[in-house]
Design a protein around this motif. Structure first.
Motif, PDB file in Angstrom:
ATOM      1  N   GLY A 160       1.352  40.814  32.764  1.00 18.33           N
ATOM      2  CA  GLY A 160       0.065  40.180  33.031  1.00 18.33           C
ATOM      3  C   GLY A 160      -0.527  39.627  31.760  1.00 18.33           C
ATOM      4  N   LYS A 161      -1.820  39.318  31.807  1.00 17.44           N
ATOM      5  CA  LYS A 161      -2.481  38.731  30.648  1.00 17.44           C
ATOM      6  C   LYS A 161      -2.663  39.750  29.522  1.00 17.44           C
ATOM      7  CE  LYS A 161      -5.910  37.023  33.233  1.00 17.44           C
ATOM      8  NZ  LYS A 161      -5.428  37.052  34.623  1.00 17.44           N
ATOM      9  N   ASP A 179      -1.206  42.916  22.443  1.00 11.25           N
ATOM     10  CA  ASP A 179      -2.151  42.530  21.391  1.00 11.25           C
ATOM     11  C   ASP A 179      -2.804  41.184  21.691  1.00 11.25           C
ATOM     12  OD1 ASP A 179      -2.019  44.773  19.849  1.00 11.25           O
ATOM     13  OD2 ASP A 179      -0.471  44.010  18.507  1.00 11.25           O
ATOM     14  N   GLU A 180      -2.578  40.676  22.911  1.00 11.67           N
ATOM     15  CA  GLU A 180      -3.171  39.371  23.229  1.00 11.67           C
ATOM     16  C   GLU A 180      -4.541  39.528  23.868  1.00 11.67           C
ATOM     17  OE1 GLU A 180       0.543  36.921  24.690  1.00 11.67           O
ATOM     18  OE2 GLU A 180       0.602  38.839  23.671  1.00 11.67           O
ATOM     19  N   SER A 190      -5.710  34.453  22.131  1.00 10.51           N
ATOM     20  CA  SER A 190      -5.437  34.807  20.743  1.00 10.51           C
ATOM     21  C   SER A 190      -4.591  36.062  20.658  1.00 10.51           C
ATOM     22  CB  SER A 190      -6.762  35.036  20.011  1.00 10.51           C
ATOM     23  OG  SER A 190      -6.795  34.310  18.819  1.00 10.51           O
ATOM     24  N   PHE A 191      -3.971  36.269  19.500  1.00 10.70           N
ATOM     25  CA  PHE A 191      -3.194  37.466  19.203  1.00 10.70           C
ATOM     26  C   PHE A 191      -4.005  38.283  18.205  1.00 10.70           C
ATOM     27  CE2 PHE A 191      -0.267  39.642  16.381  1.00 10.70           C
ATOM     28  CZ  PHE A 191       0.611  40.254  17.268  1.00 10.70           C
ATOM     29  N   ILE A 192      -4.213  39.546  18.488  1.00  5.91           N
ATOM     30  CA  ILE A 192      -5.010  40.383  17.585  1.00  5.91           C
ATOM     31  C   ILE A 192      -4.277  41.684  17.320  1.00  5.91           C
ATOM     32  CG2 ILE A 192      -7.266  41.401  17.158  1.00  5.91           C
ATOM     33  CD1 ILE A 192      -8.455  39.779  19.302  1.00  5.91           C
ATOM     34  N   ASP A 234     -13.276  34.273  18.186  1.00  5.22           N
ATOM     35  CA  ASP A 234     -12.795  34.760  16.890  1.00  5.22           C
ATOM     36  C   ASP A 234     -12.164  36.152  17.029  1.00  5.22           C
ATOM     37  OD1 ASP A 234     -12.451  35.766  14.329  1.00  5.22           O
ATOM     38  OD2 ASP A 234     -14.288  34.849  13.554  1.00  5.22           O
ATOM     39  N   PRO A 235     -10.820  36.242  16.890  1.00 10.65           N
ATOM     40  CA  PRO A 235     -10.139  37.530  17.054  1.00 10.65           C
ATOM     41  C   PRO A 235     -10.561  38.583  16.020  1.00 10.65           C
ATOM     42  CG  PRO A 235      -8.609  35.845  16.274  1.00 10.65           C
ATOM     43  CD  PRO A 235      -9.887  35.140  16.619  1.00 10.65           C
ATOM     44  N   LYS A 236     -10.894  38.124  14.814  1.00 11.43           N
ATOM     45  CA  LYS A 236     -11.300  39.046  13.749  1.00 11.43           C
ATOM     46  C   LYS A 236     -12.613  39.755  14.113  1.00 11.43           C
ATOM     47  CE  LYS A 236     -11.205  40.585   9.359  1.00 11.43           C
ATOM     48  NZ  LYS A 236     -12.066  41.735   9.670  1.00 11.43           N
TER      49      LYS A 236
END
Ligand code: ATP
Ligand code: TYD
Length: 247
Positions: free
Chosen positions: A12-13, A31-32, A42-44, A221-223
């Motif tokens: 899934g997502k 991590d998405e 985003s990938f985090i 913003d992932p950060k």
């Protein structure tokens, strides 16, 4: 919980689902992060572990309080073993304060207006329809759940709300709303499933700052999101110092 021996049955997502055995699945938290119907993505690094850990924490609390959940075991990283269920195609949303899609639907409500008693709302899970609001009679007539089952779901969701509110208030956090899902076990018993994390609830700290996915919905913003998730864990007393956020 080592996944390469398990068969992936669904991606899934935010999670991958593997078969562990006849009765158990492995949920692997990715991590998405996605928002706005997949338009923001985003990938985090570290996000999957944090959400698995926060979910394991809340499911353990709920299990201890007598709520039947799918949670069986947590590997300390991004995987959790759960009871395999037949999921109802419903998102159950509990609201304590008006926010998000509810404000879009009913702009007469003021943002963060208290909803007392809390509201339990159902959405039909279908991405192609954008998970529309569904009324109780449609749920019953379409055979998704019976009247009795819906009463049980409403009662249980409000009890879950009480328990979560208590945990958050001890952490000086205000629970705005959250989404949960239920599934049926072999005996057709309804069990709380899926996840309970910053991706699926909204909470505000005492400065009115979001410690949830709203940060990403607004900024992309992932950060900023991972910083909010780390602060969420610190408030809840969930340890994160072993997680490699930079790698
Ligand atoms: P959405 O974000 O709209 O829920 P998704 O399919 O992308 O959709 P993920 O969280 O990535 O969501 O996928 C996990 C899937 O596993 C979901 O379809 C969820 O309903 C399902 N699921 C969660 N817990 C269980 C369980 N105990 N048994 C069977 N399926 C489960
Ligand atoms: P809601 O206000 O209905 O939607 P949106 O996030 O589009 O404004 O969300 C209510 C709560 O449910 C909020 O805490 C986020 C969570 N939620 C999910 O976890 N998944 C979903 O697909 C949706 C729509 C909401």
């Amino acid at each position: 919980v080592c996944t390469h021996t398990y068969t992936l049955i669904y991606e899934g997502k935010s999670k991958r689902v593997y078969v562990k055995n006849r009765d158990e699945l492995i949920l692997e938290f990715k991590d998405e992060v996605t928002a706005r119907d997949g338009a923001l993505r985003s990938f985090i690094r570290g996000k999957g572990i944090i959400n698995a850990r926060v979910s394991a924490y809340f499911f353990s609390v709920l299990n201890k309080k007598g709520i039947d959940t799918h949670f069986l075991d947590y590997d300390g990283a991004r995987k959790m073993a759960v009871k395999k269920l037949r999921m109802l195609p419903l998102e159950v949303i509990v609201r304590n304060y008006a926010y998000g899609s509810q404000l879009k639907r009913i702009p007469l409500l003021k943002p963060l207006q208290e909803l007392n008693p809390p509201i339990v709302e159902f959405h039909y899970k279908d991405d192609s329809l954008h998970d529309p609001l569904i009324i109780v009679d449609d749920i019953i007539n379409s055979g998704i759940a019976t009247h009795e089952e819906l009463n049980f779901i409403i009662k249980t969701s409000l009890r879950i709300n009480d328990i979560l509110r208590e945990v958050f208030s001890e952490a000086k956090l205000k629970l705005i709303d959250f989404k949960i899902e239920f599934g049926r076990d072999r005996d057709n018993k309804l069990i709380l499933a899926d996840e309970i994390s910053g991706d699926t609830f909204r909470v505000l700290d005492d400065n009115g700052k979001h410690l949830d996915k709203e940060v990403f919905r607004r900024t992309g913003d992932p950060k900023l999101l991972i910083d909010a998730y780390i602060r969420l864990c610190e408030k809840l007393g969930i340890k994160v110092d072993d997680i490699d956020f930079h790698g």
